[in-house]
Scaffold this motif. Sequence first.
Motif, PDB file in Angstrom:
ATOM      1  N   TRP A 117      -0.139   3.284   3.111  1.00 32.76           N
ATOM      2  CA  TRP A 117      -1.511   3.708   2.969  1.00 32.76           C
ATOM      3  C   TRP A 117      -2.374   3.121   3.843  1.00 32.76           C
ATOM      4  O   TRP A 117      -3.567   3.091   3.673  1.00 32.76           O
ATOM      5  CB  TRP A 117      -1.633   3.177   1.305  1.00 32.76           C
ATOM      6  CG  TRP A 117      -1.040   3.856   0.338  1.00 32.76           C
ATOM      7  CD1 TRP A 117       0.129   3.424  -0.377  1.00 32.76           C
ATOM      8  CD2 TRP A 117      -1.304   5.221   0.115  1.00 32.76           C
ATOM      9  NE1 TRP A 117       0.515   4.447  -1.100  1.00 32.76           N
ATOM     10  CE2 TRP A 117      -0.229   5.599  -0.973  1.00 32.76           C
ATOM     11  CE3 TRP A 117      -2.313   6.302   0.434  1.00 32.76           C
ATOM     12  CZ2 TRP A 117      -0.293   6.929  -1.496  1.00 32.76           C
ATOM     13  CZ3 TRP A 117      -2.186   7.438  -0.233  1.00 32.76           C
ATOM     14  CH2 TRP A 117      -1.184   7.712  -1.310  1.00 32.76           C
ATOM     15  N   ARG A 174       5.881  -4.533  -0.682  1.00 28.76           N
ATOM     16  CA  ARG A 174       4.647  -4.643  -0.122  1.00 28.76           C
ATOM     17  C   ARG A 174       4.175  -4.052   1.243  1.00 28.76           C
ATOM     18  O   ARG A 174       3.505  -3.448   1.556  1.00 28.76           O
ATOM     19  CB  ARG A 174       4.060  -6.247  -0.100  1.00 28.76           C
ATOM     20  CG  ARG A 174       2.724  -6.426   0.250  1.00 28.76           C
ATOM     21  CD  ARG A 174       2.393  -7.859   0.560  1.00 28.76           C
ATOM     22  NE  ARG A 174       2.519  -8.788  -0.991  1.00 28.76           N
ATOM     23  CZ  ARG A 174       3.475  -9.669  -1.389  1.00 28.76           C
ATOM     24  NH1 ARG A 174       4.252  -9.901  -0.167  1.00 28.76           N
ATOM     25  NH2 ARG A 174       3.508 -10.223  -2.327  1.00 28.76           N
ATOM     26  N   SER A 204      -3.359  -0.390   3.964  1.00 25.96           N
ATOM     27  CA  SER A 204      -4.101  -1.479   3.908  1.00 25.96           C
ATOM     28  C   SER A 204      -3.243  -1.886   2.547  1.00 25.96           C
ATOM     29  O   SER A 204      -2.569  -1.009   1.750  1.00 25.96           O
ATOM     30  CB  SER A 204      -5.442  -1.081   3.795  1.00 25.96           C
ATOM     31  OG  SER A 204      -5.662  -0.066   2.483  1.00 25.96           O
ATOM     32  N   HIS A 205      -3.803  -3.007   1.893  1.00 27.54           N
ATOM     33  CA  HIS A 205      -3.433  -3.495   0.780  1.00 27.54           C
ATOM     34  C   HIS A 205      -4.059  -2.780  -0.389  1.00 27.54           C
ATOM     35  O   HIS A 205      -4.907  -1.987  -0.227  1.00 27.54           O
ATOM     36  CB  HIS A 205      -3.473  -5.239   0.788  1.00 27.54           C
ATOM     37  CG  HIS A 205      -2.490  -5.843  -0.034  1.00 27.54           C
ATOM     38  ND1 HIS A 205      -2.148  -5.539  -1.480  1.00 27.54           N
ATOM     39  CD2 HIS A 205      -1.449  -6.687   0.168  1.00 27.54           C
ATOM     40  CE1 HIS A 205      -1.237  -6.285  -1.928  1.00 27.54           C
ATOM     41  NE2 HIS A 205      -0.680  -6.803  -1.092  1.00 27.54           N
ATOM     42  N   THR A 206      -3.589  -3.215  -1.497  1.00 34.98           N
ATOM     43  CA  THR A 206      -4.086  -2.343  -2.855  1.00 34.98           C
ATOM     44  C   THR A 206      -5.398  -2.692  -3.007  1.00 34.98           C
ATOM     45  O   THR A 206      -6.110  -1.458  -3.544  1.00 34.98           O
ATOM     46  CB  THR A 206      -3.317  -2.671  -4.164  1.00 34.98           C
ATOM     47  OG1 THR A 206      -3.403  -4.081  -4.202  1.00 34.98           O
ATOM     48  CG2 THR A 206      -1.884  -2.628  -3.858  1.00 34.98           C
ATOM     49  N   THR A 262      -7.346  -0.167  -0.656  1.00 33.98           N
ATOM     50  CA  THR A 262      -7.089   1.369  -0.890  1.00 33.98           C
ATOM     51  C   THR A 262      -7.719   1.629  -2.199  1.00 33.98           C
ATOM     52  O   THR A 262      -8.310   2.605  -2.244  1.00 33.98           O
ATOM     53  CB  THR A 262      -5.440   1.237  -0.898  1.00 33.98           C
ATOM     54  OG1 THR A 262      -4.982   0.930  -0.026  1.00 33.98           O
ATOM     55  CG2 THR A 262      -5.129   2.862  -1.110  1.00 33.98           C
ATOM     56  N   TYR A 291       4.328  -0.262   1.030  1.00 31.47           N
ATOM     57  CA  TYR A 291       2.863   0.074   0.420  1.00 31.47           C
ATOM     58  C   TYR A 291       1.828   0.057   1.432  1.00 31.47           C
ATOM     59  O   TYR A 291       1.074   1.005   2.034  1.00 31.47           O
ATOM     60  CB  TYR A 291       2.359  -0.836  -0.695  1.00 31.47           C
ATOM     61  CG  TYR A 291       1.091  -0.266  -1.289  1.00 31.47           C
ATOM     62  CD1 TYR A 291       0.983   0.490  -2.375  1.00 31.47           C
ATOM     63  CD2 TYR A 291      -0.073  -0.482  -0.809  1.00 31.47           C
ATOM     64  CE1 TYR A 291      -0.099   1.047  -2.795  1.00 31.47           C
ATOM     65  CE2 TYR A 291      -1.270  -0.227  -1.414  1.00 31.47           C
ATOM     66  CZ  TYR A 291      -1.236   0.783  -2.339  1.00 31.47           C
ATOM     67  OH  TYR A 291      -2.443   1.217  -2.799  1.00 31.47           O
ATOM     68  N   ILE A 292       1.867  -0.999   2.463  1.00 29.82           N
ATOM     69  CA  ILE A 292       0.901  -1.097   3.594  1.00 29.82           C
ATOM     70  C   ILE A 292       1.092   0.095   4.499  1.00 29.82           C
ATOM     71  O   ILE A 292       0.203   0.632   5.109  1.00 29.82           O
ATOM     72  CB  ILE A 292       0.948  -2.472   4.209  1.00 29.82           C
ATOM     73  CG1 ILE A 292       0.343  -3.450   3.105  1.00 29.82           C
ATOM     74  CG2 ILE A 292       0.005  -2.789   5.395  1.00 29.82           C
ATOM     75  CD1 ILE A 292       0.628  -5.089   3.284  1.00 29.82           C
ATOM     76  N   LYS A 293       2.405   0.114   4.683  1.00 33.45           N
ATOM     77  CA  LYS A 293       2.817   1.204   5.785  1.00 33.45           C
ATOM     78  C   LYS A 293       2.499   2.525   5.577  1.00 33.45           C
ATOM     79  O   LYS A 293       2.099   3.414   6.366  1.00 33.45           O
ATOM     80  CB  LYS A 293       4.320   1.134   6.041  1.00 33.45           C
ATOM     81  CG  LYS A 293       4.785   1.880   7.128  1.00 33.45           C
ATOM     82  CD  LYS A 293       6.188   1.817   7.356  1.00 33.45           C
ATOM     83  CE  LYS A 293       6.931   2.919   8.700  1.00 33.45           C
ATOM     84  NZ  LYS A 293       7.970   2.878   8.653  1.00 33.45           N
ATOM     85  N   TYR A 324       5.415  -2.605  -6.978  1.00 32.23           N
ATOM     86  CA  TYR A 324       4.544  -1.930  -6.102  1.00 32.23           C
ATOM     87  C   TYR A 324       4.741  -0.228  -6.672  1.00 32.23           C
ATOM     88  O   TYR A 324       4.098   0.824  -6.244  1.00 32.23           O
ATOM     89  CB  TYR A 324       4.684  -2.151  -4.578  1.00 32.23           C
ATOM     90  CG  TYR A 324       3.957  -2.930  -4.125  1.00 32.23           C
ATOM     91  CD1 TYR A 324       2.399  -2.943  -3.605  1.00 32.23           C
ATOM     92  CD2 TYR A 324       4.335  -4.267  -4.274  1.00 32.23           C
ATOM     93  CE1 TYR A 324       1.711  -4.095  -3.249  1.00 32.23           C
ATOM     94  CE2 TYR A 324       3.788  -5.518  -3.827  1.00 32.23           C
ATOM     95  CZ  TYR A 324       2.372  -5.332  -3.108  1.00 32.23           C
ATOM     96  OH  TYR A 324       1.632  -6.477  -3.027  1.00 32.23           O
TER      97      TYR A 324
END
Length: 293
Positions: free
Chosen positions: A252, A245, A254-256, A259, A248-250, A197
């Motif tokens: 942004w 993972r 949401s997941h990639t 986003t 990243y979610i924390k 990530y």
Amino acid sequence: MTKVLVGIPTYSGADKLLPWCLQAIRQRTPDQTPFDLFVADDSGKPDHARRAAEVCQRFDAKLLVHEQNKGVAASWNTLTRAGSHELVILLNDDFIVSPGWVDTMVYFLEQNPAVGSAGYFAFFITRDDVPQLLSGPDAEVTPRDPFTKVPKPEERTQRDGSDAPGRCMAPPGCGFGFRRSVFDAVGGFDERYKSFYEEADWGTACAQLGFPAYSLQWPFCYHIWSATFGQSPELAAQTRMQKSRAAYIKKWGSHTEETHVKFMSAIPFHHTKWLGSHGPQEAVITSEHGFHQ
């Protein structure tokens, strides 16, 4: 003339991967652009750092050493900050470059100031392919399927180097370039990502500021996919991936994929210039898959 910083992080590659990578750089770079070559040893192991130092001395690269393993993102930061170069190219130690790799990246970044970063296209190969590939500066090998390892000669015949670059969520972490001004605007690479990530986070951070990522389609480089993870299973542990993972979610929300759409869809398409196998080309890239008009 622009001088580029080329940086390579290594964790367990001092015996095979790093020498191959550096040999390719020295053997397959007839480019006109000068560059300074740095290696960051992120193993945290004195014996590995010693072997990496021997390899760097052979190929005229400067070694930077982390006293403990900090992760890929931290290594990228160490390498990028090793000099004051405006243009930076980062490569995995399991990446084999092809002639033209420096000039194409420099041209793309200098001609397209709205770009955040750009990654190289790479064929998948195995370790067994490397000796033939390094038998000469223009040597080639047959690409393989990354999962079955079966040779796929059609992969090469279907490409002639004229394809336009395409927008992507993030450049592949195995080989990409960017401008220091973008690096400074983003605040560098987020060191919470030890592995996994880190490039997705970088691409998202750039897109949030309006800088899209692109994937160059030429020259055809080579990647011994997951070679570092394959010989260092502790880096590919499922728990490490899950933590990345979650981070990243924390960060942004949401997941990639979500986003990606959120930020990238707000960035207008620009007139784009790039170097292909037939020389300079330009067009308005109108999709994220490289189609153009």
